[in-house]
Design a protein around this motif. Structure first.
Motif, mmCIF file in Angstrom:
data_model
loop_
_atom_site.group_PDB
_atom_site.id
_atom_site.type_symbol
_atom_site.label_atom_id
_atom_site.label_comp_id
_atom_site.label_asym_id
_atom_site.label_seq_id
_atom_site.Cartn_x
_atom_site.Cartn_y
_atom_site.Cartn_z
ATOM 1 N N GLY A 162 6.733 8.358 -8.494
ATOM 2 C CA GLY A 162 7.650 7.666 -9.385
ATOM 3 C C GLY A 162 6.891 6.736 -10.315
ATOM 4 O O GLY A 162 5.769 7.029 -10.715
ATOM 5 N N ARG A 163 7.466 5.610 -10.614
ATOM 6 C CA ARG A 163 6.882 4.672 -11.557
ATOM 7 C C ARG A 163 5.831 3.798 -10.873
ATOM 8 O O ARG A 163 6.030 2.639 -10.596
ATOM 9 C CB ARG A 163 7.974 3.801 -12.176
ATOM 10 N N THR A 164 4.698 4.399 -10.620
ATOM 11 C CA THR A 164 3.628 3.658 -9.962
ATOM 12 C C THR A 164 2.831 2.861 -10.982
ATOM 13 O O THR A 164 2.930 3.090 -12.187
ATOM 14 C CB THR A 164 2.697 4.602 -9.204
ATOM 15 N N SER A 165 2.054 1.928 -10.511
ATOM 16 C CA SER A 165 1.297 1.061 -11.405
ATOM 17 C C SER A 165 0.024 0.622 -10.721
ATOM 18 O O SER A 165 0.007 0.383 -9.521
ATOM 19 C CB SER A 165 2.139 -0.163 -11.769
ATOM 20 N N SER A 166 -1.049 0.500 -11.517
ATOM 21 C CA SER A 166 -2.305 0.002 -10.960
ATOM 22 C C SER A 166 -2.196 -1.472 -10.602
ATOM 23 O O SER A 166 -3.064 -2.016 -9.934
ATOM 24 C CB SER A 166 -3.443 0.228 -11.956
ATOM 25 N N ARG A 167 -1.122 -2.138 -11.038
ATOM 26 C CA ARG A 167 -0.927 -3.552 -10.706
ATOM 27 C C ARG A 167 -0.263 -3.736 -9.346
ATOM 28 O O ARG A 167 -0.081 -4.849 -8.890
ATOM 29 C CB ARG A 167 -0.079 -4.247 -11.772
ATOM 30 N N PHE A 168 0.078 -2.631 -8.715
ATOM 31 C CA PHE A 168 0.778 -2.719 -7.439
ATOM 32 C C PHE A 168 -0.084 -3.357 -6.365
ATOM 33 O O PHE A 168 -1.296 -3.203 -6.324
ATOM 34 C CB PHE A 168 1.192 -1.325 -6.961
ATOM 35 N N VAL A 169 0.578 -4.069 -5.494
ATOM 36 C CA VAL A 169 0.026 -4.476 -4.212
ATOM 37 C C VAL A 169 0.658 -3.554 -3.174
ATOM 38 O O VAL A 169 1.877 -3.380 -3.163
ATOM 39 C CB VAL A 169 0.355 -5.939 -3.906
ATOM 40 N N THR A 170 -0.164 -2.974 -2.340
ATOM 41 C CA THR A 170 0.347 -2.129 -1.255
ATOM 42 C C THR A 170 0.050 -2.804 0.064
ATOM 43 O O THR A 170 -1.079 -3.252 0.299
ATOM 44 C CB THR A 170 -0.305 -0.743 -1.285
ATOM 45 N N GLY A 171 1.040 -2.883 0.889
ATOM 46 C CA GLY A 171 0.875 -3.537 2.185
ATOM 47 C C GLY A 171 1.295 -2.630 3.317
ATOM 48 O O GLY A 171 2.068 -1.680 3.132
ATOM 49 N N TRP A 172 0.754 -2.922 4.487
ATOM 50 C CA TRP A 172 1.185 -2.277 5.723
ATOM 51 C C TRP A 172 1.768 -3.355 6.637
ATOM 52 O O TRP A 172 1.177 -4.422 6.807
ATOM 53 C CB TRP A 172 0.020 -1.591 6.414
ATOM 54 N N PHE A 173 2.895 -3.025 7.200
ATOM 55 C CA PHE A 173 3.542 -3.885 8.183
ATOM 56 C C PHE A 173 3.822 -3.032 9.420
ATOM 57 O O PHE A 173 3.830 -1.804 9.357
ATOM 58 C CB PHE A 173 4.863 -4.440 7.630
ATOM 59 N N ARG A 174 4.058 -3.694 10.532
ATOM 60 C CA ARG A 174 4.413 -2.955 11.739
ATOM 61 C C ARG A 174 5.502 -3.697 12.492
ATOM 62 O O ARG A 174 5.635 -4.920 12.390
ATOM 63 C CB ARG A 174 3.194 -2.746 12.628
ATOM 64 N N GLN A 175 6.260 -2.918 13.234
ATOM 65 C CA GLN A 175 7.340 -3.498 14.021
ATOM 66 C C GLN A 175 7.390 -2.812 15.375
ATOM 67 O O GLN A 175 7.618 -1.610 15.478
ATOM 68 C CB GLN A 175 8.684 -3.339 13.307
ATOM 69 N N ALA A 176 7.140 -3.604 16.403
ATOM 70 C CA ALA A 176 7.224 -3.126 17.776
ATOM 71 C C ALA A 176 8.648 -3.318 18.279
ATOM 72 O O ALA A 176 9.388 -4.154 17.758
ATOM 73 C CB ALA A 176 6.235 -3.889 18.650
ATOM 74 N N PRO A 177 9.054 -2.564 19.294
ATOM 75 C CA PRO A 177 10.427 -2.694 19.818
ATOM 76 C C PRO A 177 10.751 -4.120 20.219
ATOM 77 O O PRO A 177 9.970 -4.763 20.937
ATOM 78 C CB PRO A 177 10.415 -1.763 21.038
ATOM 79 N N GLY A 178 11.855 -4.626 19.721
ATOM 80 C CA GLY A 178 12.298 -5.964 20.076
ATOM 81 C C GLY A 178 11.552 -7.097 19.390
ATOM 82 O O GLY A 178 11.784 -8.265 19.703
ATOM 83 N N LYS A 179 10.687 -6.749 18.441
ATOM 84 C CA LYS A 179 9.899 -7.781 17.760
ATOM 85 C C LYS A 179 10.167 -7.738 16.261
ATOM 86 O O LYS A 179 10.653 -6.752 15.724
ATOM 87 C CB LYS A 179 8.408 -7.600 18.054
#
Length: 125
Positions: A25-42
């Protein structure tokens, strides 16, 4: 912008996995890409982020030295190389992206506008 996360799976403690986050889609070199995680119940937890323009990287203390985030602008794809995995890393991992996130907000899930569907990482002991 659509994000597609992949690469999760089952691995033994001490093993490695590489997650991918493909953007379309409308991607940009100015993007910040992050990774997040979610464990059960957290709550969802910040893991790592990269500024695609310049390649600056940021990590949660819990993954420093074990995880490496990188980006390939030509492929509109970000990666999370995870080494030395332990059972505490078990979670659903989400990639996220947004433009113009200030550094202090990079660790905050609410700062990201676009989210992938999540990929499950299970680390057995």
């Amino acid at each position: 912008v659509q994000l597609q996360a992949s690469g999760g799976g089952l691995v033994q403690a001490g093993g490695s996995l590489r997650l991918s986050c493909a953007a379309s889609g409308r991607t940009s070199s100015r993007f910040v890409t992050g990774w997040f995680r979610q464990a059960p119940g957290k709550e969802r937890q910040f893991v790592a982020a990269i500024k695609l323009n310049g390649g600056h990287t940021y990590y949660a203390d819990s993954v420093k030295g074990r995880f490496t985030i990188s980006g390939d602008n030509a492929k509109n794809t970000a990666y999370l190389q995870m080494n030395g995995l332990n059972p505490e890393d078990t979670a659903v991992y989400f990639c996220a992206a947004s433009e113009r996130i200030i550094t202090s907000s990079m660790y905050n899930a609410n700062a990201y506008n676009y989210w992938g569907q999540g990929t499950l990482v299970t680390v057995s002991s």
